[in-house]
Each structure stands twice: as C-alpha cells, then as structure tokens.
Write an enzyme that holds these catalytic residues in place. Sequence first.
Site, PDB file in Angstrom:
ATOM      1  N   GLU A  53       0.827  -1.207   0.000  1.00 21.54           N
ATOM      2  CA  GLU A  53       0.000   0.000   0.000  1.00 21.54           C
ATOM      3  C   GLU A  53       0.865   1.262   0.000  1.00 21.54           C
ATOM      4  O   GLU A  53       0.528   2.268  -0.630  1.00 21.54           O
ATOM      5  CB  GLU A  53      -0.897   0.033   1.249  1.00 21.54           C
ATOM      6  CG  GLU A  53      -1.867  -1.122   1.355  1.00 21.54           C
ATOM      7  CD  GLU A  53      -1.278  -2.315   2.096  1.00 21.54           C
ATOM      8  OE1 GLU A  53      -0.071  -2.588   1.926  1.00 21.54           O
ATOM      9  OE2 GLU A  53      -2.025  -2.970   2.823  1.00 21.54           O
ATOM     10  N   CYS A  76      -2.606  -3.812   6.985  1.00 27.65           N
ATOM     11  CA  CYS A  76      -2.244  -4.098   8.373  1.00 27.65           C
ATOM     12  C   CYS A  76      -2.637  -2.941   9.286  1.00 27.65           C
ATOM     13  O   CYS A  76      -2.759  -1.787   8.858  1.00 27.65           O
ATOM     14  CB  CYS A  76      -0.768  -4.441   8.487  1.00 27.65           C
ATOM     15  SG  CYS A  76       0.339  -3.086   8.087  1.00 27.65           S
ATOM     16  N   ALA A 163      15.324 -45.093  -8.424  1.00 27.31           N
ATOM     17  CA  ALA A 163      16.694 -45.527  -8.690  1.00 27.31           C
ATOM     18  C   ALA A 163      16.661 -46.959  -9.210  1.00 27.31           C
ATOM     19  O   ALA A 163      15.683 -47.692  -9.006  1.00 27.31           O
ATOM     20  CB  ALA A 163      17.521 -45.478  -7.409  1.00 27.31           C
ATOM     21  N   ARG A 185      12.312 -24.177  -5.571  1.00 25.63           N
ATOM     22  CA  ARG A 185      13.187 -23.956  -4.407  1.00 25.63           C
ATOM     23  C   ARG A 185      13.207 -22.475  -4.085  1.00 25.63           C
ATOM     24  O   ARG A 185      13.106 -22.064  -2.925  1.00 25.63           O
ATOM     25  CB  ARG A 185      14.632 -24.355  -4.736  1.00 25.63           C
ATOM     26  CG  ARG A 185      14.983 -25.787  -4.542  1.00 25.63           C
ATOM     27  CD  ARG A 185      16.489 -25.956  -4.803  1.00 25.63           C
ATOM     28  NE  ARG A 185      16.910 -27.342  -4.705  1.00 25.63           N
ATOM     29  CZ  ARG A 185      18.161 -27.754  -4.909  1.00 25.63           C
ATOM     30  NH1 ARG A 185      19.098 -26.880  -5.242  1.00 25.63           N
ATOM     31  NH2 ARG A 185      18.476 -29.032  -4.790  1.00 25.63           N
ATOM     32  N   THR A 197      21.137 -37.919   2.594  1.00 23.89           N
ATOM     33  CA  THR A 197      21.311 -37.293   1.280  1.00 23.89           C
ATOM     34  C   THR A 197      22.626 -36.518   1.225  1.00 23.89           C
ATOM     35  O   THR A 197      23.343 -36.566   0.227  1.00 23.89           O
ATOM     36  CB  THR A 197      20.109 -36.364   0.974  1.00 23.89           C
ATOM     37  OG1 THR A 197      18.930 -37.178   0.926  1.00 23.89           O
ATOM     38  CG2 THR A 197      20.270 -35.638  -0.343  1.00 23.89           C
ATOM     39  N   ARG A 208      20.554 -21.453  -7.740  1.00 21.59           N
ATOM     40  CA  ARG A 208      21.577 -20.899  -8.630  1.00 21.59           C
ATOM     41  C   ARG A 208      20.888 -20.010  -9.648  1.00 21.59           C
ATOM     42  O   ARG A 208      20.142 -20.493 -10.507  1.00 21.59           O
ATOM     43  CB  ARG A 208      22.332 -22.022  -9.346  1.00 21.59           C
ATOM     44  CG  ARG A 208      23.587 -22.451  -8.626  1.00 21.59           C
ATOM     45  CD  ARG A 208      23.388 -23.620  -7.708  1.00 21.59           C
ATOM     46  NE  ARG A 208      22.878 -24.800  -8.412  1.00 21.59           N
ATOM     47  CZ  ARG A 208      22.498 -25.915  -7.805  1.00 21.59           C
ATOM     48  NH1 ARG A 208      22.520 -26.015  -6.484  1.00 21.59           N
ATOM     49  NH2 ARG A 208      22.053 -26.925  -8.503  1.00 21.59           N
ATOM     50  N   SER A 235      20.203 -36.452  13.044  1.00 20.09           N
ATOM     51  CA  SER A 235      20.047 -36.901  14.436  1.00 20.09           C
ATOM     52  C   SER A 235      21.324 -37.536  14.974  1.00 20.09           C
ATOM     53  O   SER A 235      21.511 -37.629  16.179  1.00 20.09           O
ATOM     54  CB  SER A 235      18.879 -37.873  14.556  1.00 20.09           C
ATOM     55  OG  SER A 235      19.108 -38.994  13.735  1.00 20.09           O
ATOM     56  N   ALA A 308       8.143 -40.823   6.278  1.00 19.29           N
ATOM     57  CA  ALA A 308       7.962 -40.360   7.661  1.00 19.29           C
ATOM     58  C   ALA A 308       7.106 -39.093   7.718  1.00 19.29           C
ATOM     59  O   ALA A 308       6.243 -38.952   8.587  1.00 19.29           O
ATOM     60  CB  ALA A 308       9.320 -40.115   8.307  1.00 19.29           C
TER      61      ALA A 308
HETATM   62  C1  AOF Z   1      -0.034  -5.365   4.293  1.00 19.51           C
HETATM   63  N1  AOF Z   1       0.687  -5.108   3.182  1.00 19.51           N
HETATM   64  O1  AOF Z   1       2.408  -5.463   1.846  1.00 19.51           O
HETATM   65  C2  AOF Z   1       2.222  -6.713   3.821  1.00 19.51           C
HETATM   66  C3  AOF Z   1       1.452  -6.981   4.970  1.00 19.51           C
HETATM   67  O2  AOF Z   1       6.779  -6.476  10.164  1.00 19.51           O
HETATM   68  P1  AOF Z   1       5.981  -5.789   9.087  1.00 19.51           P
HETATM   69  O3  AOF Z   1       5.724  -4.344   9.401  1.00 19.51           O
HETATM   70  O4  AOF Z   1       6.549  -5.969   7.719  1.00 19.51           O
HETATM   71  O5  AOF Z   1       4.544  -6.481   9.099  1.00 19.51           O
HETATM   72  C4  AOF Z   1       4.408  -7.786   8.647  1.00 19.51           C
HETATM   73  C5  AOF Z   1       2.970  -8.213   8.728  1.00 19.51           C
HETATM   74  O6  AOF Z   1       2.168  -7.292   8.011  1.00 19.51           O
HETATM   75  C6  AOF Z   1       2.717  -9.556   8.050  1.00 19.51           C
HETATM   76  O7  AOF Z   1       2.853 -10.619   8.958  1.00 19.51           O
HETATM   77  C7  AOF Z   1       1.295  -9.406   7.562  1.00 19.51           C
HETATM   78  O8  AOF Z   1       0.369  -9.655   8.592  1.00 19.51           O
HETATM   79  C8  AOF Z   1       1.273  -7.968   7.177  1.00 19.51           C
HETATM   80  N2  AOF Z   1       1.818  -7.879   5.831  1.00 19.51           N
HETATM   81  N3  AOF Z   1       0.339  -6.296   5.163  1.00 19.51           N
HETATM   82  O9  AOF Z   1      -1.058  -4.728   4.503  1.00 19.51           O
HETATM   83  C9  AOF Z   1       1.797  -5.734   2.899  1.00 19.51           C
HETATM   84  N4  AOF Z   1       3.377  -7.356   3.592  1.00 19.51           N
HETATM   85 ZN    ZN Z   2       0.947  -2.982   5.968  1.00 18.97          ZN
END
Ligand code: AOF
Ligand code: ZN
Length: 369
Positions: A53, A76, A163, A185, A197, A208, A235, A308
């Site tokens: 945002e 957030c 294998a 990955r 492994t 890479r 382990s 497992a």
């Molecule tokens: C949003 N927009 O682009 C993201 C959100 O530690 P901070 O400040 O980066 O907060 C991380 C938390 O914020 C993350 O766990 C999630 O709940 C939210 N991420 N929220 O509105 C974003 N990356």
């Molecule tokens: Zn945010």
Amino acid sequence: MHNDEFYMARAFELARLGRFTTTPNPNVGCVIVRDGNIVGEGYHLRAGEPHAEVHALRMAGELARGATAYVTLEPCSHHGRTPPCADALVAAGVSRVVAAMQDPNPQVAGRGLYKLQQVGIAVHHGVMLAEAEAVNLGFLKRMRTGFPYVQLKLGASLDGRTAMASGESQWITSPQARQDVQRLRAESSAILSTSATVLADDPSLTVRWDELDSETRQIYPRENLRQPVRIILDSQNRVTPQHRLVQQPGATWLARLQTDDQIWPQGVEQLVFPAQSGGIDLVMMMMQLAKRQVNSIWVEAGAKLAGALLHAGLVDELILYIAPKLLGDGGRGLCHLPGLEQLADAPEFVFSEVRQIGPDLRLRLRAKY
Ligand code: AOF
Ligand code: ZN
C-alpha cells in the site's frame, strides 16, 4: 459497476512479483484507482521494507484522495517492522478499500478493515478469494495452524522408481525438470533434506540464479537473490563442517538431538529437538520451524523422510516429476511406508495440476488427510 475483479487481478500480478523474496512476510499487491484509471501500483518486496500500500500510495500522491485502493490482503493495523497501512490509507484520503481477504495474522485479523470502516471508508472484502489463498500458501498455513506449508518433491520413472536396483539414480528427470525445481526452491522459505542425502550426494541445496529459467530471471534480478534456509535432519551428527552445503551463502540449520562443539562456518546453527522413535520428532520440529517464521518448506530427500513426513501428516502437497522411462520392478520406490498394511490406510491425494515440463510430467497433488 466497480470492475473490482479487473483491478484486483492486476494487484495479484503485482503481489506475485514478490514471491521469491517476501518470506516470512506474505505476498501483497496494491492498485489505486481513480475514475477508472490506475494511478498507483505497488507490491511488497522484502520484510522490513514498505508494504504494498505504501508503494502504491507514494506513486498516486495527491491522486489517492477519493480513490479506491485494491489490496490482495487486508491492510495491516499494527506497528511491525513498518507502521500500519490502514493509517496510511486513511491519511491519503482514499474513499474505498477492496481487500481480497482478511489477514489471519493475529496482530491484524480484521482490525485493519475495522479501522478503515470506523472513519467512513467504504470497505469490501472477499474478491478473488481463491487467488488470495493460492498466492500465500505458506504464510496463511503458518498463521492459521502454527505449521509451515510442506511441499514434498519427488522424481520417478513411469513405474514409480527413483533408482535402479543397483542404486544408480542421478538424473532420472530432465534438465527442464531440474530448472523447474530451481524455481520452486527459490519460492520456498526453506529446503529440507537429510544427512543421508548429504552423505550420499554432498549437495549444495542452493538456488543458482544462472540455472533459473529466463522468465523467472526477468522478474527476479540477481541482486535480489535470496537463499532458502537449508534444514538438514541430522540426528546422529553426521554432517561435518567440510560438507558443501554448510559453506554456501545463507543459513544452514542442522536439526539434531544434541549439539557438537565443532567450529562451524558462519550461518550454520545447530537446533536441538526432542527424539521420536530414534530420530527427530518431526511434528515438534515443524512447530519450531513455524515459530522461527518458516512459511513454506520444500523437501528434497529420500524415500525414508518422504514416508515419515506422510506418516506424520505433515505433507501439504506432492510435487512429482515423472520421467518417461521404465526402471523395472527391482528399482527403489518413492516412499518408505513400513506400517502400511491395509489399502484403507494408504495416504491419498487429489490431483491439482498435471503439466508437461520438457519430456517429463509434473504432477501436483494435495494431501487428503
Ligand atoms: C499489508 N501489506 O504489503 C504486507 C502486509 O513487520 P511488518 O511491518 O513488515 O509487518 C508484517 C505483517 O504485516 C505480516 O505478517 C502481515 O500480517 C502484514 N503484511 N500487510 O497490509 C503488505 N506485507
Ligand atoms: Zn501494511
């Protein structure tokens, strides 16, 4: 008519640009729309850096006043590594906010949307919900359950062999499949393997950049390269400071029953877990890894760990590469499932995707527990 899905689809395109780098944070995209025009766009790139945002609002500037903000995850409401996005949206004067889904992070969990509603902003959520789930499989699973999202990678012949009877196994699948593995990955928070492994192949378990496909390289510049944490089940303390993977850039976590006092390269940590039938308690380990903010785990190991993890109910998804070859019924199988005697107890899956990768097939299956 708001055309919500049109703009939200663009926000998801942006969100996906962060999929190699945002962990432990979610992938989030944001689009600001005014009079039908996109005036601001942004996505989250890395934890600690601005949220989607903030980037979009910066780009929109004064044009954000009275505009609609489309966000793939609820804005957030908390002070984390960065200040609350809900406050930034209010300060910018947007008049409507559309969120694809609520943020299950207990620090947010509806409070972001509530904050917006309280000041008279029109709030709507639940647009393209399936997409919102798919773009953050790891983050959402960890926030909801306290476990990481686990993908088990397997490679086999048409007859399900990994294998030859002799043990000869290198390169059953094609270079294209291996390139695909590099990309998957790269999208994971961590790669899980075993000391068996490591002792057998001495792999580096890294991403890479040169081996990624050109499409991926375009959206994921070399300077942004992030190495997933390498986690090795060890382990019996068999991995040594001389093995290749402990010397690679990024972190290596040795999952052990007790530490040793050798001198390890920087980035190597020994994590001690409780024992369970001689090995490491996999359920406890997964819970601890989630506490360490591991969203998703890509498993590349042998039939024993595969069995497992399945037995413990820890696998969310199988990624199975099938090479068009027959290895014969003396060859080794995909999964070691010693306790399995009745068909009714056989682990079952649902196909979610079937795709050809070069000469091979890639099957994606969701575990049905
Ligand atoms: C949003 N927009 O682009 C993201 C959100 O530690 P901070 O400040 O980066 O907060 C991380 C938390 O914020 C993350 O766990 C999630 O709940 C939210 N991420 N929220 O509105 C974003 N990356
Ligand atoms: Zn945010």
